[in-house]
Scaffold this active site. Structure first.
Site, PDB file in Angstrom:
ATOM      1  N   HIS A 187      33.060  40.579  43.330  1.00 14.01           N
ATOM      2  CA  HIS A 187      33.381  39.189  42.978  1.00 14.01           C
ATOM      3  C   HIS A 187      33.947  38.390  44.144  1.00 14.01           C
ATOM      4  CE1 HIS A 187      32.481  40.466  38.979  1.00 14.01           C
ATOM      5  NE2 HIS A 187      33.534  41.235  38.886  1.00 14.01           N
ATOM      6  N   LYS A 208      43.748  29.111  34.812  1.00 18.10           N
ATOM      7  CA  LYS A 208      42.296  29.042  34.582  1.00 18.10           C
ATOM      8  C   LYS A 208      41.948  28.873  33.104  1.00 18.10           C
ATOM      9  CE  LYS A 208      39.854  31.837  37.226  1.00 18.10           C
ATOM     10  NZ  LYS A 208      39.449  32.997  38.033  1.00 18.10           N
ATOM     11  N   GLU A 267      36.041  35.865  28.511  1.00 19.94           N
ATOM     12  CA  GLU A 267      34.826  35.035  28.485  1.00 19.94           C
ATOM     13  C   GLU A 267      33.626  35.923  28.222  1.00 19.94           C
ATOM     14  OE1 GLU A 267      35.485  31.581  31.877  1.00 19.94           O
ATOM     15  OE2 GLU A 267      34.163  33.244  32.327  1.00 19.94           O
ATOM     16  N   ARG A 311      41.657  22.949  46.802  1.00 19.20           N
ATOM     17  CA  ARG A 311      41.964  23.100  48.237  1.00 19.20           C
ATOM     18  C   ARG A 311      40.655  23.105  49.007  1.00 19.20           C
ATOM     19  NH1 ARG A 311      39.613  28.065  48.233  1.00 19.20           N
ATOM     20  NH2 ARG A 311      40.188  29.401  46.497  1.00 19.20           N
TER      21      ARG A 311
HETATM   22  P1  ADP Z   1      38.274  34.235  41.216  1.00 19.00           P
HETATM   23  O1  ADP Z   1      39.140  33.035  40.969  1.00 19.00           O
HETATM   24  O2  ADP Z   1      39.034  35.517  41.172  1.00 19.00           O
HETATM   25  O3  ADP Z   1      37.405  34.101  42.418  1.00 19.00           O
HETATM   26  P2  ADP Z   1      36.139  33.338  39.428  1.00 19.00           P
HETATM   27  O4  ADP Z   1      36.429  32.904  38.043  1.00 19.00           O
HETATM   28  O5  ADP Z   1      35.902  32.263  40.431  1.00 19.00           O
HETATM   29  O6  ADP Z   1      37.311  34.310  39.932  1.00 19.00           O
HETATM   30  O7  ADP Z   1      34.903  34.337  39.413  1.00 19.00           O
HETATM   31  C1  ADP Z   1      34.511  35.049  40.566  1.00 19.00           C
HETATM   32  C2  ADP Z   1      33.164  35.706  40.348  1.00 19.00           C
HETATM   33  O8  ADP Z   1      33.245  36.611  39.220  1.00 19.00           O
HETATM   34  C3  ADP Z   1      32.033  34.758  39.988  1.00 19.00           C
HETATM   35  O9  ADP Z   1      31.451  34.157  41.094  1.00 19.00           O
HETATM   36  C4  ADP Z   1      31.077  35.716  39.270  1.00 19.00           C
HETATM   37  O10 ADP Z   1      30.377  36.527  40.183  1.00 19.00           O
HETATM   38  C5  ADP Z   1      32.023  36.602  38.490  1.00 19.00           C
HETATM   39  N1  ADP Z   1      32.249  36.041  37.135  1.00 19.00           N
HETATM   40  C6  ADP Z   1      33.289  35.276  36.727  1.00 19.00           C
HETATM   41  N2  ADP Z   1      33.162  34.941  35.416  1.00 19.00           N
HETATM   42  C7  ADP Z   1      32.008  35.507  34.974  1.00 19.00           C
HETATM   43  C8  ADP Z   1      31.304  35.531  33.723  1.00 19.00           C
HETATM   44  N3  ADP Z   1      31.789  34.907  32.658  1.00 19.00           N
HETATM   45  N4  ADP Z   1      30.141  36.197  33.659  1.00 19.00           N
HETATM   46  C9  ADP Z   1      29.641  36.839  34.745  1.00 19.00           C
HETATM   47  N5  ADP Z   1      30.235  36.871  35.932  1.00 19.00           N
HETATM   48  C10 ADP Z   1      31.421  36.205  36.074  1.00 19.00           C
END
Ligand code: ADP
Length: 459
Positions: free
Chosen positions: A235, A116, A200, A292
């Site tokens: 999440h 990522k 981030e 995917r």
């Molecule tokens: P995963 O791959 O574990 O699903 P993601 O990067 O897709 O992780 O993030 C999943 C969720 O986490 C997002 O939909 C959001 O709710 C929260 N999230 C991720 N990054 C951030 C961020 N920078 N700020 C706020 N919430 C975040």
């Protein structure tokens, strides 16, 4: 020409793929663990081979056993579904070296997007907006602390190999940062065997809006509009819908173009998803690309009328996309609830066991994607999701009313489920007005009356 497909997965997605193959006149081979002999996908596939005991790492994650089954049964292609080996670039490569088509993107793309932190950097280079954060993975706590201080708190600490919301922690200040960083890294090491982390800026109350992409081997890339997946717990997505109640035409166009840019920059082929977070002002930022089919693909299918699994198979066969961007219309509103064997009144703990009486909803505008039935035993070895209930209609209101009606019809005895929780959300004014952000579920649970979920189906 694809004549026979091995489905390297289980549960509802395996069944979904069997159904698409049936309609295309393609034969199917189910591979299954000892725990899944009674699953519907095993019953409905043309052929089935047992590949080992219940544990994922003894069956659905065993590339060697899956490839042996593929050779024995002489299949042309493997569909990996989601989870398990679906984002494993080595597996994709092994398939190709055995002359078996992997139904998904090229292994290089899976590899690049599977990291990522690398994916973020690639997107920044391609001109796709990303959230301010570290460049690449962080070497240690000291470097991470410096980066976090530079970005400004709160920050979110994420695993480079992350997925399913694991290995992710929020830090509100420098004091708690080191502790959270160490905890997140430990979690990531345990879950993914990889403790590489990045940081981030933590966005407060964003919406999660993702774009569905289709790309063929001839350089054509289109998007099928967005899905709003803001209703999440820890999440992890719980309810998804398309279109997003937040996007207008202008924002949809801009985000769609950014999604196409992201897919083009990574030489994307097949179906994929570009995930963004969107703030209250409509600023949007790339968070990750999923290489995917997604769990929630059915929402896009019902909103657009396009069968994504069939499109995946057509693309893998080398065909051109059957549609152009102008042919894609989000003509309907569709919504999905993930029905899980879990108990909301006990902190959503999983509730495996044998289903007694079972009656699934139906009727106009309702779709039930599920591998379970009365007498089926929900195994403790896998994810607790037992059904994806989808409703759709001309307007959001119709889809929501229909979902509530369908949830009210659903009877699942013998195990606990989250149906009452989902019904309460469906009635909640904030959700109905389209105001849900990623902090919605937490807020909702904090203000919900304590006895709301006492009534569950196993009683
Ligand atoms: P995963 O791959 O574990 O699903 P993601 O990067 O897709 O992780 O993030 C999943 C969720 O986490 C997002 O939909 C959001 O709710 C929260 N999230 C991720 N990054 C951030 C961020 N920078 N700020 C706020 N919430 C975040």
């Amino acid at each position: 020409m694809i004549r026979k497909i091995l489905i390297a997965n289980r549960g509802e997605i395996a069944l979904r793929i069997v159904r698409a193959c049936r309609e295309l006149g393609i034969r199917t081979l189910a591979v299954y663990s000892e725990a899944d002999e009674q699953s519907l996908h095993v019953q409905l596939a043309d052929e089935a081979i047992c590949i080992g005991p219940a544990q994922g790492n003894e069956s659905y994650l065993r590339a060697d056993r899956i490839l042996s089954a593929a050779e024995i049964a002489d299949v042309d292609a493997i569909h990996p579904g989601y989870g398990f080996l679906s984002e494993n670039s080595e597996f994709a490569e092994q398939c190709e070296s055995c002359n078996i088509t992997f139904i998904g993107p090229k292994s290089e793309t899976i590899n690049q997007m599977g990291d990522k932190a690398k994916a973020r950097d690639a997107m920044a280079k391609a001109g796709v907006p990303i959230i301010p954060g570290s460049e690449g993975a962080l070497a240690n706590e000291t470097e991470a602390t410096k980066v976090a201080q530079k970005i400004g708190f709160p920050v979110i600490i994420k695993a480079v190999a992350g997925g399913g919301g694991r290995g992710m922690r929020i830090a509100h200040n420098a004091v708690s940062f080191v502790k959270e960083f160490q905890a997140a890294r430990l979690e990531a090491e345990k879950a993914f065997g990889n403790g590489a982390m990045y940081v981030e800026k933590y966005l407060e109350n964003p919406r999660h809006v993702e774009f569905q992409i289709l790309a063929d081997r001839h350089g054509n890339v289109i998007h099928l509009g967005e899905r709003d997946c803001s209703v999440q717990r820890r999440h992890q997505k719980v309810i998804e819908e398309a279109p997003s109640p937040f996007l207008d035409k202008n924002l949809r166009n801009r985000m769609g173009k950014a999604a196409i840019k992201a897919a083009t920059a990574s030489n994307y082929v097949n179906a994929g998803t570009i995930e963004f977070l969107v703030d209250a002002k409509g600023n949007f930022y790339f968070i990750e690309m999923n290489t995917r089919i997604q769990v929630e693909h059915g929402v896009t299918e019902e909103a657009t009328g396009i069968d994504l699994i069939k499109e995946q198979i057509q693309i893998a066969s080398g065909n051109r996309l059957s549609l152009a961007q102008k042919d894609v219309v989000l003509a309907k509103h569709a919504i999905e609830c993930r029905i899980c064997a879990e108990n909301p009144s006990k902190g959503f703990i999983p509730s495996p066991g044998t289903i007694g009486l079972y009656y699934a909803p139906g009727g106009h505008g309702v779709r039930v994607d599920s591998h379970v039935y009365g007498g089926y035993t929900v195994s403790p070895y896998y994810d607790s999701m037992i059904c994806k209930l989808i409703s759709y209609g001309r307007t959001r209101k119709i889809a929501l009313d229909r979902m509530y009606r369908a949830l009210s019809e659903y009877i699942i005895r013998g195990i606990d489920t989250n149906i009452e929780f989902l019904k309460a959300v469906l009635l909640d004014p904030a959700f109905r007005q389209g105001e849900a952000t990623t902090s919605y579920v937490e807020d909702f649970l904090a203000r919900a009356p304590k006895d709301l979920f006492e009534k569950n189906n196993s009683e």
